[in-house]
Write a protein that holds these residues in place. Structure first.
Motif, PDB file in Angstrom:
ATOM      1  N   GLU A  18      35.609  38.676  51.187  1.00  0.00           N
ATOM      2  CA  GLU A  18      36.696  39.405  51.856  1.00  0.00           C
ATOM      3  C   GLU A  18      38.078  38.842  51.521  1.00  0.00           C
ATOM      4  N   ARG A  20      38.797  37.357  48.372  1.00  0.00           N
ATOM      5  CA  ARG A  20      39.054  37.455  46.921  1.00  0.00           C
ATOM      6  C   ARG A  20      40.038  38.561  46.578  1.00  0.00           C
ATOM      7  N   LYS A  21      39.822  39.718  47.162  1.00  0.00           N
ATOM      8  CA  LYS A  21      40.663  40.868  46.834  1.00  0.00           C
ATOM      9  C   LYS A  21      42.122  40.609  47.220  1.00  0.00           C
ATOM     10  N   SER A  22      42.347  40.091  48.425  1.00  0.00           N
ATOM     11  CA  SER A  22      43.718  39.845  48.891  1.00  0.00           C
ATOM     12  C   SER A  22      44.404  38.754  48.086  1.00  0.00           C
ATOM     13  N   SER A  24      43.650  37.790  45.055  1.00  0.00           N
ATOM     14  CA  SER A  24      43.849  38.309  43.694  1.00  0.00           C
ATOM     15  C   SER A  24      45.041  39.253  43.639  1.00  0.00           C
ATOM     16  N   ARG A  25      45.189  40.085  44.656  1.00  0.00           N
ATOM     17  CA  ARG A  25      46.315  41.026  44.677  1.00  0.00           C
ATOM     18  C   ARG A  25      47.645  40.275  44.812  1.00  0.00           C
TER      19      ARG A  25
END
Length: 151
Positions: A18, A20-22, A24-25
C-alpha cells in the motif's frame, strides 16, 4: 520504520504494498521537478535528494564525506514523511507551503520543522509537492545553507 536497502529501487521494493505506489509517485514528482543538480540516492536510510560533491565539494558539515542533503522521503510506521530542508531554513518558503497546503488539502497539515507527514496516503497533494520541489535549486540551497552556517 527502518528499511535495509542498498538502492532506492530496493528500498521501494521492500515497502508494504500500500505504500509502494505513493512513495513511487512522490519519487516521480520529485525527479520531474527538482533541478538537475540534485542527485537521488539513499541517504540516512531514506530516499534522498542531495547536492553531490561534484556540485558542492565541501559536503555536509556534520560529515563532509556525505553530500549536502536537501530532501528525504521515507515510509515511517504511521505515515509517509517528506523532509525538506528548504522549508526548515527559509521562513518565506515555509509560510508559502503552509498557506498552499491549507488552501488545497481538506485536512490539517501535520508538520514538524522540516518533516511533512502524510497520514492519508490517498490524499497526498502531488501537485503541491512538485511546486515545492521547483521553489529552490541547488545553488539557492547551497547559498542558504552557507548563510545559516555562518551564524
Amino acid at each position: 520504520m527502518r528499511i535495509q536497502a542498498d538502492t532506492v529501487d530496493q528500498y521501494i521494493e521492500k515497502l508494504p504494498v500500500e505504500r509502494r505506489k505513493s512513495i513511487s509517485r512522490i519519487r516521480e514528482v520529485l525527479q520531474k521537478n527538482l533541478s538537475s543538480d540534485f542527485k537521488e540516492c539513499l541517504s540516512y536510510g531514506m530516499i534522498g535528494y542531495v547536492v553531490p560533491h561534484e556540485v558542492y565539494p565541501d559536503g555536509y558539515h556534520c560529515d563532509p564525506k556525505l553530500p549536502l542533503p536537501f530532501i528525504n522521503l521515507a515510509s515511517q510506521k504511521n505515515y509517509i514523511a517528506l523532509y525538506h530542508m528548504g522549508v526548515y531554513a527559509q521562513e518565506d518558503l515555509l509560510k508559502w507551503f503552509q498557506n498552499e497546503y491549507t488552501s488545497r488539502v481538506p485536512h490539517k497539515l501535520d508538520m514538524g520543522k522540516s518533516c511533512i507527514r502524510f497520514k492519508k496516503i490517498d490524499q497526498i497533494p502531488m501537485d503541491l509537492i512538485g511546486e515545492l520541489a521547483q521553489k529552490m535549486d541547488a545553488k539557492q540551497w547551497i547559498a542558504l545553507y552557507e548563510k545559516s552556517r555562518k551564524k
